[in-house]
Design a protein around this motif. Sequence first.
Motif, PDB file in Angstrom:
ATOM      1  N   ASP A 112       0.822  -1.213   0.000  1.00  0.00           N
ATOM      2  CA  ASP A 112       0.000   0.000   0.000  1.00  0.00           C
ATOM      3  C   ASP A 112       0.855   1.261   0.000  1.00  0.00           C
ATOM      4  O   ASP A 112       0.357   2.345  -0.317  1.00  0.00           O
ATOM      5  N   VAL A 113       2.107   1.138   0.389  1.00  0.00           N
ATOM      6  CA  VAL A 113       3.045   2.263   0.307  1.00  0.00           C
ATOM      7  C   VAL A 113       3.632   2.250  -1.100  1.00  0.00           C
ATOM      8  O   VAL A 113       4.514   1.451  -1.411  1.00  0.00           O
ATOM      9  N   THR A 114       3.139   3.119  -1.949  1.00  0.00           N
ATOM     10  CA  THR A 114       3.516   3.068  -3.363  1.00  0.00           C
ATOM     11  C   THR A 114       4.788   3.839  -3.678  1.00  0.00           C
ATOM     12  O   THR A 114       5.409   3.600  -4.719  1.00  0.00           O
ATOM     13  N   GLU A 115       5.159   4.779  -2.818  1.00  0.00           N
ATOM     14  CA  GLU A 115       6.373   5.560  -3.074  1.00  0.00           C
ATOM     15  C   GLU A 115       6.867   6.179  -1.777  1.00  0.00           C
ATOM     16  O   GLU A 115       6.060   6.609  -0.947  1.00  0.00           O
ATOM     17  N   VAL A 116       8.179   6.210  -1.600  1.00  0.00           N
ATOM     18  CA  VAL A 116       8.808   6.869  -0.451  1.00  0.00           C
ATOM     19  C   VAL A 116       9.705   7.980  -0.992  1.00  0.00           C
ATOM     20  O   VAL A 116      10.652   7.717  -1.743  1.00  0.00           O
ATOM     21  N   GLY A 117       9.383   9.228  -0.624  1.00  0.00           N
ATOM     22  CA  GLY A 117      10.149  10.354  -1.137  1.00  0.00           C
ATOM     23  C   GLY A 117      11.487  10.523  -0.436  1.00  0.00           C
ATOM     24  O   GLY A 117      12.533  10.663  -1.063  1.00  0.00           O
ATOM     25  N   TRP A 118      11.467  10.516   0.862  1.00  0.00           N
ATOM     26  CA  TRP A 118      12.682  10.616   1.652  1.00  0.00           C
ATOM     27  C   TRP A 118      12.393  10.109   3.049  1.00  0.00           C
ATOM     28  O   TRP A 118      11.231  10.006   3.454  1.00  0.00           O
ATOM     29  N   ALA A 119      13.422   9.763   3.783  1.00  0.00           N
ATOM     30  CA  ALA A 119      13.249   9.278   5.156  1.00  0.00           C
ATOM     31  C   ALA A 119      14.456   9.702   5.981  1.00  0.00           C
ATOM     32  O   ALA A 119      15.572   9.801   5.467  1.00  0.00           O
ATOM     33  N   SER A 120      14.207   9.943   7.261  1.00  0.00           N
ATOM     34  CA  SER A 120      15.280  10.373   8.151  1.00  0.00           C
ATOM     35  C   SER A 120      14.938   9.971   9.580  1.00  0.00           C
ATOM     36  O   SER A 120      13.771   9.722   9.904  1.00  0.00           O
ATOM     37  N   VAL A 121      15.945   9.930  10.419  1.00  0.00           N
ATOM     38  CA  VAL A 121      15.762   9.651  11.846  1.00  0.00           C
ATOM     39  C   VAL A 121      16.329  10.825  12.635  1.00  0.00           C
ATOM     40  O   VAL A 121      17.381  11.363  12.302  1.00  0.00           O
ATOM     41  N   PHE A 122      15.609  11.252  13.652  1.00  0.00           N
ATOM     42  CA  PHE A 122      16.122  12.319  14.500  1.00  0.00           C
ATOM     43  C   PHE A 122      15.805  12.015  15.957  1.00  0.00           C
ATOM     44  O   PHE A 122      14.878  11.268  16.276  1.00  0.00           O
ATOM     45  N   GLN A 123      16.597  12.602  16.841  1.00  0.00           N
ATOM     46  CA  GLN A 123      16.393  12.464  18.278  1.00  0.00           C
ATOM     47  C   GLN A 123      15.705  13.724  18.791  1.00  0.00           C
ATOM     48  O   GLN A 123      16.296  14.807  18.748  1.00  0.00           O
ATOM     49  N   PRO A 124      14.453  13.635  19.237  1.00  0.00           N
ATOM     50  CA  PRO A 124      13.782  14.847  19.741  1.00  0.00           C
ATOM     51  C   PRO A 124      14.531  15.419  20.945  1.00  0.00           C
ATOM     52  O   PRO A 124      14.708  14.752  21.961  1.00  0.00           O
ATOM     53  N   ARG A 125      14.975  16.647  20.785  1.00  0.00           N
ATOM     54  CA  ARG A 125      15.668  17.317  21.874  1.00  0.00           C
ATOM     55  C   ARG A 125      15.387  18.804  21.777  1.00  0.00           C
ATOM     56  O   ARG A 125      14.943  19.310  20.747  1.00  0.00           O
ATOM     57  N   ALA A 126      15.630  19.487  22.863  1.00  0.00           N
ATOM     58  CA  ALA A 126      15.455  20.936  22.916  1.00  0.00           C
ATOM     59  C   ALA A 126      16.777  21.534  23.383  1.00  0.00           C
ATOM     60  O   ALA A 126      17.274  21.187  24.452  1.00  0.00           O
ATOM     61  N   ALA A 127      17.332  22.409  22.569  1.00  0.00           N
ATOM     62  CA  ALA A 127      18.622  23.000  22.922  1.00  0.00           C
ATOM     63  C   ALA A 127      18.732  24.391  22.309  1.00  0.00           C
ATOM     64  O   ALA A 127      18.181  24.668  21.241  1.00  0.00           O
ATOM     65  N   LEU A 128      19.464  25.248  22.991  1.00  0.00           N
ATOM     66  CA  LEU A 128      19.607  26.644  22.598  1.00  0.00           C
ATOM     67  C   LEU A 128      21.091  26.983  22.521  1.00  0.00           C
ATOM     68  O   LEU A 128      21.862  26.671  23.436  1.00  0.00           O
ATOM     69  N   ALA A 129      21.490  27.620  21.415  1.00  0.00           N
ATOM     70  CA  ALA A 129      22.881  28.052  21.291  1.00  0.00           C
ATOM     71  C   ALA A 129      23.212  29.066  22.374  1.00  0.00           C
ATOM     72  O   ALA A 129      22.394  29.923  22.725  1.00  0.00           O
ATOM     73  N   ASP A 130      24.416  28.983  22.882  1.00  0.00           N
ATOM     74  CA  ASP A 130      24.831  29.882  23.951  1.00  0.00           C
ATOM     75  C   ASP A 130      24.844  31.335  23.488  1.00  0.00           C
ATOM     76  O   ASP A 130      24.675  32.252  24.292  1.00  0.00           O
ATOM     77  N   ARG A 131      25.038  31.554  22.213  1.00  0.00           N
ATOM     78  CA  ARG A 131      24.914  32.895  21.642  1.00  0.00           C
ATOM     79  C   ARG A 131      24.541  32.753  20.165  1.00  0.00           C
ATOM     80  O   ARG A 131      24.811  31.732  19.550  1.00  0.00           O
ATOM     81  N   PHE A 132      23.911  33.785  19.645  1.00  0.00           N
ATOM     82  CA  PHE A 132      23.467  33.777  18.253  1.00  0.00           C
ATOM     83  C   PHE A 132      24.426  34.553  17.352  1.00  0.00           C
ATOM     84  O   PHE A 132      24.230  34.578  16.132  1.00  0.00           O
ATOM     85  N   ARG A 133      25.427  35.184  17.942  1.00  0.00           N
ATOM     86  CA  ARG A 133      26.364  35.962  17.142  1.00  0.00           C
ATOM     87  C   ARG A 133      27.753  35.866  17.731  1.00  0.00           C
ATOM     88  O   ARG A 133      27.930  35.904  18.945  1.00  0.00           O
ATOM     89  N   SER A 134      28.724  35.749  16.850  1.00  0.00           N
ATOM     90  CA  SER A 134      30.123  35.810  17.237  1.00  0.00           C
ATOM     91  C   SER A 134      30.836  36.647  16.179  1.00  0.00           C
ATOM     92  O   SER A 134      31.115  36.173  15.073  1.00  0.00           O
ATOM     93  N   GLY A 135      31.079  37.905  16.490  1.00  0.00           N
ATOM     94  CA  GLY A 135      31.716  38.791  15.524  1.00  0.00           C
ATOM     95  C   GLY A 135      30.849  38.999  14.295  1.00  0.00           C
ATOM     96  O   GLY A 135      29.712  39.461  14.383  1.00  0.00           O
TER      97      GLY A 135
END
Length: 395
Positions: A181-204
């Motif tokens: 019944d799955v006639t086509e697979v466009g793309w697939a990926s695996v990810f680990q659900p996590r929440a994280a924030l960069a310590d800063r958004f700018r460096s120079g």
Amino acid sequence: MGYGMRVGEQTMFDSAEPTADAPYAQPWMVPQWRTQEILAARLAELGGRVVFGRRAVGLEQDPDGVTVHFADGSPIRARYAVGADGGRSAVRRALGTGMTGETVDPDPALVADLRITGLDRDHWHVFPPGEEGGGFLALCPLAGTDEFQLIARIPAGAAPDLTPDGIRAVVADRSHLAAADVTEVGWASVFQPRAALADRFRSGRVLLAGDAAHVHSPAGGQGLNTSVQDAYNLGWKLGAVLTADAPESLLATYEEERRAVAAAMLGLSTAVHRGEVRRGAATQQLGLGYRDSSLTAETRPAVTGVRAGDRAPDGTVDGVRLFDAFRGPHWTLLGTDAPGTVRSPGFPGLRTVPGPAPAPYGPGLFLVRPDGYVGWAGDTTAGLPGYLARYRRSE
């Protein structure tokens, strides 16, 4: 009870009716490939291009610019660099910028876009784990296509098969559907659900945006929304510095405004993922704003309705739709009676929408930033030249 027998229905999002000032009240599910297609097409219209097959391996910066080095040995030189290269950002790593956060779910998730026969497209289809199959599986119809997005939890430590046959096996194991019944697979990926924030958004001269700066669970859709908001916030400011002679200090307000928003979204998206918060007004993100920003100036002694720093609502003024008037890299002034352009010393000009602002705004004049937020509000234009002068470099 066998898979395939519907046992109930429920809404995934709190319902919200569209209004004149907030016409887009419901979430919109768009395939990732379509989002990328839209952005690439717009970039091409503006004269830009995406170069594929180039892997950034390092960078160096000096007072005049940034040099990014690639695996093929060819560097690129620019005045500024933006790392928008995802949660595993090579740019962020080259800067040595850390990420602080937590794992949202101990089990990773499998995501794929695929075509399926035998399912209606009016609902998400959720198959909870049970004795007759594997773990959790959800199949979401993607609007404007004939595809579904698959989301499946994978036991920690497992090595899922991301081939089309491997995806078909997951669907067959966890639902009433057959592998065929799955006639086509466009793309697939695996990810680990996590929440994280960069310590800063700018460096120079290097700035981070999107998942390079913050990663979220996809449970509420905040990841993409927050990333697009990052890009527009940073984009108009970079454009002003590079082409409109704005002071370089304007770029400091990018982290000031966006890091606080991203930090708040981390907690919200994690709570949605864990089932602690329903998807609703907060996950729509229409209430976000910058009232405390150093760019915000509210000069009216009495305020009803929209305040400086708030998102500028939609509406119509003398036949002009405000969202259309705001579209572009310019500033827009609402609430004036005089048509044309309001000029300020050292500032090239503003677009104006003559006539009183719509009722949700309340009385006053409103200067709307290029990203659709009210930067300045006043009872008269007396304070407007001084505010705009902040966006011009001193001679």
